[in-house]
Design a protein around this motif. Sequence first.
Motif, mmCIF file in Angstrom:
data_model
loop_
_atom_site.group_PDB
_atom_site.id
_atom_site.type_symbol
_atom_site.label_atom_id
_atom_site.label_comp_id
_atom_site.label_asym_id
_atom_site.label_seq_id
_atom_site.Cartn_x
_atom_site.Cartn_y
_atom_site.Cartn_z
ATOM 1 N N ILE A 17 -12.802 9.359 -5.723
ATOM 2 C CA ILE A 17 -13.303 8.020 -5.600
ATOM 3 C C ILE A 17 -14.114 7.856 -7.066
ATOM 4 C CG2 ILE A 17 -14.968 6.312 -4.608
ATOM 5 C CD1 ILE A 17 -14.650 7.842 -1.859
ATOM 6 N N SER A 18 -13.549 6.763 -7.685
ATOM 7 C CA SER A 18 -14.187 6.447 -8.939
ATOM 8 C C SER A 18 -14.655 5.010 -8.900
ATOM 9 C CB SER A 18 -13.090 6.574 -10.104
ATOM 10 O OG SER A 18 -13.327 6.418 -11.286
ATOM 11 N N VAL A 19 -15.949 5.076 -9.414
ATOM 12 C CA VAL A 19 -16.776 3.550 -9.403
ATOM 13 C C VAL A 19 -17.128 3.435 -10.911
ATOM 14 C CG1 VAL A 19 -18.871 2.711 -8.774
ATOM 15 C CG2 VAL A 19 -17.415 4.183 -7.220
ATOM 16 N N THR A 138 1.425 -2.738 -8.654
ATOM 17 C CA THR A 138 0.915 -4.193 -8.677
ATOM 18 C C THR A 138 -0.436 -3.984 -9.228
ATOM 19 O OG1 THR A 138 -0.352 -3.636 -6.623
ATOM 20 C CG2 THR A 138 1.902 -4.548 -6.203
ATOM 21 N N LYS A 139 -1.415 -5.182 -9.296
ATOM 22 C CA LYS A 139 -2.510 -5.312 -10.026
ATOM 23 C C LYS A 139 -3.444 -4.026 -9.380
ATOM 24 C CE LYS A 139 -5.121 -8.640 -12.216
ATOM 25 N NZ LYS A 139 -4.811 -9.607 -13.169
ATOM 26 N N LYS A 140 -3.376 -3.850 -7.891
ATOM 27 C CA LYS A 140 -4.068 -2.961 -7.332
ATOM 28 C C LYS A 140 -3.583 -1.686 -6.665
ATOM 29 C CE LYS A 140 -7.166 -6.604 -5.615
ATOM 30 N NZ LYS A 140 -8.764 -5.977 -6.117
ATOM 31 N N LEU A 141 -2.411 -1.271 -7.216
ATOM 32 C CA LEU A 141 -1.540 -0.180 -6.690
ATOM 33 C C LEU A 141 -0.770 0.444 -7.767
ATOM 34 C CD1 LEU A 141 -0.893 1.671 -4.529
ATOM 35 C CD2 LEU A 141 1.072 0.235 -3.778
ATOM 36 N N SER A 142 -0.814 1.836 -7.950
ATOM 37 C CA SER A 142 -0.207 2.526 -9.138
ATOM 38 C C SER A 142 0.022 3.888 -8.425
ATOM 39 C CB SER A 142 -0.852 2.691 -10.283
ATOM 40 O OG SER A 142 -2.005 3.311 -10.293
ATOM 41 N N ILE A 143 1.200 4.233 -9.099
ATOM 42 C CA ILE A 143 1.674 5.650 -8.624
ATOM 43 C C ILE A 143 1.675 6.597 -9.937
ATOM 44 C CG2 ILE A 143 2.876 5.050 -6.449
ATOM 45 C CD1 ILE A 143 5.600 5.096 -8.319
ATOM 46 N N ASN A 144 1.582 8.051 -9.333
ATOM 47 C CA ASN A 144 1.328 8.936 -10.737
ATOM 48 C C ASN A 144 2.006 10.286 -10.381
ATOM 49 O OD1 ASN A 144 -0.931 10.475 -9.809
ATOM 50 N ND2 ASN A 144 -1.915 8.547 -9.728
ATOM 51 N N GLY A 145 2.137 10.769 -11.698
ATOM 52 C CA GLY A 145 2.626 12.295 -11.326
ATOM 53 C C GLY A 145 2.401 12.953 -12.703
ATOM 54 N N LEU A 162 1.637 14.802 -7.619
ATOM 55 C CA LEU A 162 1.942 13.433 -7.169
ATOM 56 C C LEU A 162 0.882 12.516 -6.463
ATOM 57 C CD1 LEU A 162 5.621 13.934 -5.696
ATOM 58 C CD2 LEU A 162 5.155 13.186 -8.052
ATOM 59 N N GLY A 163 0.525 11.389 -6.896
ATOM 60 C CA GLY A 163 -0.565 10.691 -6.378
ATOM 61 C C GLY A 163 -0.304 9.304 -6.315
ATOM 62 N N TRP A 164 -1.265 8.437 -5.819
ATOM 63 C CA TRP A 164 -1.254 6.958 -5.877
ATOM 64 C C TRP A 164 -2.706 6.470 -5.972
ATOM 65 C CZ3 TRP A 164 -0.320 9.804 -1.638
ATOM 66 C CH2 TRP A 164 -1.133 9.510 -0.708
ATOM 67 N N ASN A 165 -2.950 5.394 -6.763
ATOM 68 C CA ASN A 165 -4.429 4.772 -7.133
ATOM 69 C C ASN A 165 -4.372 3.664 -6.303
ATOM 70 O OD1 ASN A 165 -5.257 6.908 -8.792
ATOM 71 N ND2 ASN A 165 -4.355 6.079 -10.611
ATOM 72 N N ILE A 166 -5.451 3.335 -5.523
ATOM 73 C CA ILE A 166 -5.773 2.037 -4.988
ATOM 74 C C ILE A 166 -7.091 1.422 -5.246
ATOM 75 C CG2 ILE A 166 -5.927 0.825 -2.713
ATOM 76 C CD1 ILE A 166 -4.169 3.148 -1.486
ATOM 77 N N THR A 167 -6.756 0.138 -6.094
ATOM 78 C CA THR A 167 -8.084 -0.350 -6.524
ATOM 79 C C THR A 167 -8.642 -1.352 -5.322
ATOM 80 O OG1 THR A 167 -7.382 -0.264 -8.895
ATOM 81 C CG2 THR A 167 -9.301 -1.849 -8.322
ATOM 82 N N LEU A 168 -9.781 -1.117 -5.096
ATOM 83 C CA LEU A 168 -10.563 -1.824 -3.738
ATOM 84 C C LEU A 168 -11.180 -3.205 -4.530
ATOM 85 C CD1 LEU A 168 -12.055 0.866 -1.723
ATOM 86 C CD2 LEU A 168 -9.689 -0.263 -1.503
#
Length: 168
Positions: A17-19, A138-145, A162-168
């Motif tokens: 979690i990143s703030v 999308t503006k709130k969803l990215s995938i990474n490797g 592999l992972g994904w980022n979700i911006t809340l």
Amino acid sequence: DTLNYIQTSFGDPSLMISVSLCTSSRKTTIINGNWGVKFPLADANEGFGTGAWDIGGGLSWSQRFLDHWLFMLSGMYWQLGDMNELDISNILSYSTGLGRSFMEGKLMGSFSFFGSTQIIDGIDPPLSLGTGLNYQLTKKLSINGNALVGISESASDFSIGLGWNITL
């Protein structure tokens, strides 16, 4: 003589979690607070997990420059759980990287260096070099490797993530 072997499996999953703590007006400088937890789901007997929970916290700094470039620096303190017959030291992990964005910022390629303080007494700490890709869906969803190559004896010779980022 040394023993050579190849073994492949999944390690323990983790949640980060990143703030945002501070962002410049043009969003060229960002300082984040980061927290993480590693869930002990991998089999410790297979060598891909410790069987214990790990928790950590730290800071990261990213700096955009020359429109498409990004410099990153991160450090985290980790409280690592011990294995049944092995004491594991708590560590400071650190990384630095350089990235470049493409496709109007939707795609980011990066090169990174990862390291930590000593985890097990008498054994050099793990050091790795890596490359990665991040794609913003999308503006709130990215995938990474990413792919990493170990440059010290205690690091995996090769690993992928592999992972994904979700911006809340």
